[in-house]
Design a protein around this motif. Structure first.
Motif: not given
Length: 173
Positions: A47-65
């Motif tokens: 769960x921590x890795x997923x939230x860190x990746x989300x923070x690095x990607x500035x929130x939101x998935x690449x598909x949403x962007x």
């Protein structure tokens, strides 16, 4: 003294001996506790890795962007614009947006009349500080705090007279 017949070491029930109850081993409890703790730690790390990746990607998935970018690009052209080329975003799996833009879109249209640079920028949702009003050629760029950029350029078409090329480049981290 003589024992009555039928009794003795070879006859009758064996003598009762007291046996204390067996202690249950603690090894099973210890190993079970270690297994539960390990599973909990792995779940927390995942769960921590997923939230860190989300923070690095500035929130939101690449598909949403990517979907948001395509909606912006679809909102820009008018009915008489002719699409010359477009490259929709291809989302790279595993791309962490630390210092590179993982999502990109570019498109170019041929337009048979002048297009205001400020008008095109506003249809893209760009917030520019004092967009140049009345300009029909040049480029405007908008950089957001999340690292995404929007760039619109309008230039005379080098091959066709009285035709303009409107091109956009959108990126997101």
């Amino acid at each position: 003294m003589a024992q009555p017949p039928g009794y003795g070491p070879q006859y009758g029930p064996p003598p009762q001996q007291f046996q204390p109850p067996r202690k249950k081993g603690r090894l099973g409890w210890v190993l079970g506790g270690i297994g539960v703790a390990t599973a909990f730690i792995i779940a927390v790390l995942f769960a921590g890795c997923a939230s860190v990746a989300s923070l690095i990607n500035n929130g939101g998935s690449h598909e949403d962007k990517a979907r948001a970018m395509m909606a912006k690009a679809d909102n820009l052209p008018e009915s008489d614009w002719q699409l010359v080329g477009r490259s929709d975003p291809k989302v790279e799996s595993g791309c962490l947006s630390v210092d590179i833009a993982c999502v990109r879109l570019s498109a170019t249209w041929a337009v048979p009349h002048k297009v205001g640079l400020a008008d095109a920028a506003s249809r893209l949702g760009m917030k520019t500080s004092g967009p140049p009003m009345g300009l029909f050629s040049g480029c405007l760029e908008d950089k957001l705090k999340d690292g995404s950029t929007s760039r619109v350029c309008i230039d005379p078409d080098p091959d066709l007279e009285d035709t303009w090329q409107v091109s956009i480049n959108l990126t997101a981290k």
